[in-house]
Design a protein around this motif. Structure first.
Motif, PDB file in Angstrom:
ATOM      1  N   ALA A  74     -25.211 -13.127   8.350  1.00 28.18           N
ATOM      2  CA  ALA A  74     -24.372 -13.875   9.290  1.00 28.18           C
ATOM      3  C   ALA A  74     -22.940 -14.037   8.804  1.00 28.18           C
ATOM      4  N   ASP A  75     -22.636 -13.488   7.597  1.00 24.69           N
ATOM      5  CA  ASP A  75     -21.308 -13.676   7.003  1.00 24.69           C
ATOM      6  C   ASP A  75     -20.968 -15.161   6.972  1.00 24.69           C
ATOM      7  N   ALA A  76     -21.933 -15.954   6.513  1.00 26.40           N
ATOM      8  CA  ALA A  76     -21.794 -17.414   6.523  1.00 26.40           C
ATOM      9  C   ALA A  76     -21.631 -17.936   5.098  1.00 26.40           C
ATOM     10  N   PRO A  77     -20.853 -19.001   4.915  1.00 25.48           N
ATOM     11  CA  PRO A  77     -20.784 -19.617   3.582  1.00 25.48           C
ATOM     12  C   PRO A  77     -22.142 -20.183   3.196  1.00 25.48           C
ATOM     13  N   PHE A  78     -22.544 -19.948   1.952  1.00 31.42           N
ATOM     14  CA  PHE A  78     -23.884 -20.313   1.494  1.00 31.42           C
ATOM     15  C   PHE A  78     -23.776 -21.005   0.147  1.00 31.42           C
ATOM     16  N   LEU A 103     -19.331 -26.182  -0.152  1.00 30.74           N
ATOM     17  CA  LEU A 103     -19.482 -25.288   0.994  1.00 30.74           C
ATOM     18  C   LEU A 103     -18.145 -25.050   1.677  1.00 30.74           C
ATOM     19  N   VAL A 104     -17.363 -26.106   1.861  1.00 30.95           N
ATOM     20  CA  VAL A 104     -16.061 -25.981   2.510  1.00 30.95           C
ATOM     21  C   VAL A 104     -15.132 -25.118   1.656  1.00 30.95           C
ATOM     22  N   GLU A 105     -15.145 -25.328   0.345  1.00 33.30           N
ATOM     23  CA  GLU A 105     -14.295 -24.532  -0.547  1.00 33.30           C
ATOM     24  C   GLU A 105     -14.633 -23.048  -0.424  1.00 33.30           C
ATOM     25  N   LEU A 106     -15.921 -22.751  -0.401  1.00 31.19           N
ATOM     26  CA  LEU A 106     -16.354 -21.363  -0.258  1.00 31.19           C
ATOM     27  C   LEU A 106     -15.953 -20.800   1.096  1.00 31.19           C
ATOM     28  N   SER A 107     -16.105 -21.607   2.147  1.00 32.24           N
ATOM     29  CA  SER A 107     -15.760 -21.172   3.491  1.00 32.24           C
ATOM     30  C   SER A 107     -14.274 -20.867   3.612  1.00 32.24           C
ATOM     31  N   ARG A 240      -9.570 -22.927  10.072  1.00 37.22           N
ATOM     32  CA  ARG A 240     -10.655 -21.973  10.336  1.00 37.22           C
ATOM     33  C   ARG A 240     -11.783 -22.122   9.310  1.00 37.22           C
ATOM     34  N   GLY A 241     -11.409 -22.433   8.080  1.00 36.14           N
ATOM     35  CA  GLY A 241     -12.434 -22.623   7.051  1.00 36.14           C
ATOM     36  C   GLY A 241     -13.327 -23.811   7.349  1.00 36.14           C
ATOM     37  N   LEU A 242     -12.729 -24.905   7.823  1.00 33.80           N
ATOM     38  CA  LEU A 242     -13.519 -26.072   8.201  1.00 33.80           C
ATOM     39  C   LEU A 242     -14.464 -25.737   9.355  1.00 33.80           C
ATOM     40  N   TRP A 243     -13.943 -25.012  10.354  1.00 34.54           N
ATOM     41  CA  TRP A 243     -14.794 -24.651  11.490  1.00 34.54           C
ATOM     42  C   TRP A 243     -15.948 -23.760  11.048  1.00 34.54           C
ATOM     43  N   LYS A 244     -15.678 -22.813  10.187  1.00 36.88           N
ATOM     44  CA  LYS A 244     -16.712 -21.885   9.716  1.00 36.88           C
ATOM     45  C   LYS A 244     -17.786 -22.636   8.932  1.00 36.88           C
ATOM     46  N   ALA A 245     -17.370 -23.611   8.127  1.00 32.33           N
ATOM     47  CA  ALA A 245     -18.350 -24.399   7.364  1.00 32.33           C
ATOM     48  C   ALA A 245     -19.197 -25.262   8.280  1.00 32.33           C
ATOM     49  N   GLU A 246     -18.547 -25.882   9.276  1.00 36.29           N
ATOM     50  CA  GLU A 246     -19.272 -26.781  10.180  1.00 36.29           C
ATOM     51  C   GLU A 246     -20.251 -26.035  11.080  1.00 36.29           C
ATOM     52  N   GLY A 294      -9.503 -31.518   4.780  1.00 32.44           N
ATOM     53  CA  GLY A 294      -9.669 -32.344   5.968  1.00 32.44           C
ATOM     54  C   GLY A 294     -11.099 -32.827   6.083  1.00 32.44           C
ATOM     55  N   MET A 295     -11.385 -33.541   7.159  1.00 29.87           N
ATOM     56  CA  MET A 295     -12.722 -34.082   7.381  1.00 29.87           C
ATOM     57  C   MET A 295     -13.644 -32.994   7.934  1.00 29.87           C
ATOM     58  N   VAL A 296     -14.861 -32.929   7.389  1.00 27.18           N
ATOM     59  CA  VAL A 296     -15.833 -31.945   7.858  1.00 27.18           C
ATOM     60  C   VAL A 296     -17.074 -32.684   8.355  1.00 27.18           C
ATOM     61  N   HIS A 297     -17.588 -32.258   9.498  1.00 28.51           N
ATOM     62  CA  HIS A 297     -18.775 -32.865  10.085  1.00 28.51           C
ATOM     63  C   HIS A 297     -20.001 -32.016   9.733  1.00 28.51           C
ATOM     64  N   THR A 298     -21.041 -32.664   9.258  1.00 29.23           N
ATOM     65  CA  THR A 298     -22.224 -31.931   8.790  1.00 29.23           C
ATOM     66  C   THR A 298     -23.308 -31.804   9.857  1.00 29.23           C
ATOM     67  N   ASP A 299     -23.030 -32.235  11.089  1.00 30.01           N
ATOM     68  CA  ASP A 299     -24.059 -32.255  12.131  1.00 30.01           C
ATOM     69  C   ASP A 299     -24.687 -30.895  12.391  1.00 30.01           C
ATOM     70  N   HIS A 300     -23.893 -29.816  12.286  1.00 27.08           N
ATOM     71  CA  HIS A 300     -24.392 -28.495  12.678  1.00 27.08           C
ATOM     72  C   HIS A 300     -24.485 -27.523  11.504  1.00 27.08           C
TER      73      HIS A 300
END
Length: 442
Positions: A74-78, A103-107, A240-246, A294-300
């Motif tokens: 999925a080319d997703a941060p892991f 996770l955010v740093e990696l993203s 974009r990194g925050l969005w990708k992590a979330e 910035g703030m990251v939401h962990t809901d998803h």
């Protein structure tokens, strides 16, 4: 993601992981649901939560590998964390939000690398012009037309030499901007207060510019990186990194069974274990975590937990945490037939790895079927006699079998080694027969 149907995901995982079809189907559905969620309307999209998974099975059966390969597809941060670390001496009460920040740093780094690749052609052009300026002084504005034409021709000649890599070893002096050296993880008063301490110090401390002498090849690489930094907007990378992590991040929580309480009245270690569960709960349930970007939401964010659960059971977790992992899959112990398939079928099979490694020394390794089966028999036998570590035992056995040829390969002429049943027995029979020796060597 449109082409990554659950069936296609399972087929991709089959190229690297043998068996465990139930677990593969579960993670394939969870990954596909992410794409499905993005197709929904905005109001409904926020209501669809990820179906977190608990993988139950002994060590070495593929739990981590399934999650890692899934993230790669999925080319997703892991990020992988071990829940038991939070119960160790000095760690209780440790900020569990650090896994989200990691996770955010990696993203962000993944997004930065993607954007660098997009602007690299322009960056290479800019770096080439900058490098030519260092190799050949720019023409003076007051120069007449003849001198300007001579200068242009000389510069174009240098450009051709540069593009043909004929100047790679020449030395050149360039200006290098150095950011202040900051110790990673610096904080004041705990991680909560030091979320963006590194970013704050980077902004406050001035950058230093110094002249370095290096080869043209090294200078070109450094200048390209500097030009990429100029062409890429840092705020866009962070957003974009925050969005990708979330929306795409996967956090793998290993050894979840180690923080399950043993039941009954909580006391001693159980208090610490339950405390870690309570700390994890808001992260898995969905909360807002401050990061340097910035703030990251962990809901998803998708959480995949794993554990042997041979003593504790998933039902020993606090009820609220159980409810956040609605999908449970059990991974089965690996058999001798599984070991044989693991040795030869995956794209990254051990036999292929060793063949490729020794081929660099001119040694041709051959693994006939009887040799592969014998290695699998020894691995299964040792797992049964000592402590089972699943497929990881194959690496230990293979290293022992190929120890001699690996050591002597650089000192012999091109040769061919057939790792058949007799060869495997000659390397392992004495060790396996001595049970005490087996515990230390294999």
């Amino acid at each position: 993601m449109r082409g990554l149907t659950p069936r296609a995901i399972v087929e991709q995982l089959n190229q690297y992981i043998i068996g465990q079809h139930e677990a593969k189907r579960a993670v394939a559905i969870a990954l596909r649901n992410r794409w499905r969620r993005q197709q929904l309307s905005e109001d409904l999209r926020q209501e669809v939560l990820p179906k977190n998974i608990i993988m139950i099975g002994p060590t070495g059966v593929g739990k981590t590998e399934i999650a890692r390969r899934l993230a790669g597809l999925a080319d997703a941060p892991f990020v992988k964390v071990e829940a038991s670390h939070y119960t160790e001496v000095g760690y209780h009460g440790r900020d569990v939000e650090s896994m989200v920040r990691e996770l955010v740093e990696l993203s962000v780094n993944m997004v930065r690398a993607e954007m660098f690749e997009q602007v690299r052609p322009q960056a290479e052009k800019n770096a080439e012009e900058s490098l030519l300026d260092h190799l050949h002084e720019p023409a003076e504005p007051s120069a007449d037309s003849d001198r300007a034409e001579q200068h242009r021709r000389a510069r174009e000649h240098l450009r051709r030499l540069l593009q043909e890599h004929k100047l790679d070893e020449r030395d050149v002096e360039i200006q290098v901007t150095q950011k202040p050296a900051i110790i990673q993880g610096v904080s004041l008063g705990g991680e909560e207060m030091g979320v963006d301490m590194q970013g704050f110090l980077e902004e406050m401390l001035p950058s230093r510019t110094e002249t370095r002498r290096m080869s043209v090849r090294e200078a070109a690489e450094m200048l390209v990186e500097q030009e990429c930094e100029k062409l890429v907007d840092r705020q866009t990378v962070a957003r974009r990194g925050l969005w990708k992590a979330e929306n795409g991040g996967i956090i793998f929580i290993d050894e979840l069974d180690k923080i399950a309480s043993s039941g009954g009245e909580s006391h001693g270690p159980d208090v610490s274990r339950e405390g870690v569960q309570r700390d994890l709960l808001p992260i898995v349930e969905g909360c807002t975590v401050p990061t340097r970007y910035g703030m990251v939401h962990t809901d998803h964010i998708l959480f995949i937990a794993a554990g042997a659960f041979n003593v504790a059971k998933p039902s020993d977790l606090v009820p609220e945490l159980q409810g956040r992992f609605p999908i449970r899959v059990e991974l089965k112990d690996l058999t001798r037939e599984d070991f044989v398939r693991i040795l030869v079928e995956p794209r990254s099979a051990l036999t292929r790895q060793y063949c490729a490694l020794l081929q660099t020394e001119g040694v041709e390794l051959v693994f006939p079927p009887d040799g592969v089966e014998r290695i699998a028999e020894y691995a299964e036998q040792i797992n049964q006699r000592t402590q089972s570590i699943g497929a990881r035992r194959l690496q230990t056995v293979m290293e022992k079998v190929l120890e001699t040829v690996s050591f002597e390969a650089p000192d012999v002429d091109a040769s061919r080694v057939v790792v058949d049943r007799a060869y495997v027995d000659s390397k392992l029979s004495d060790v396996v027969e001595d049970e005490e020796l087996t515990r230390y060597i294999l």
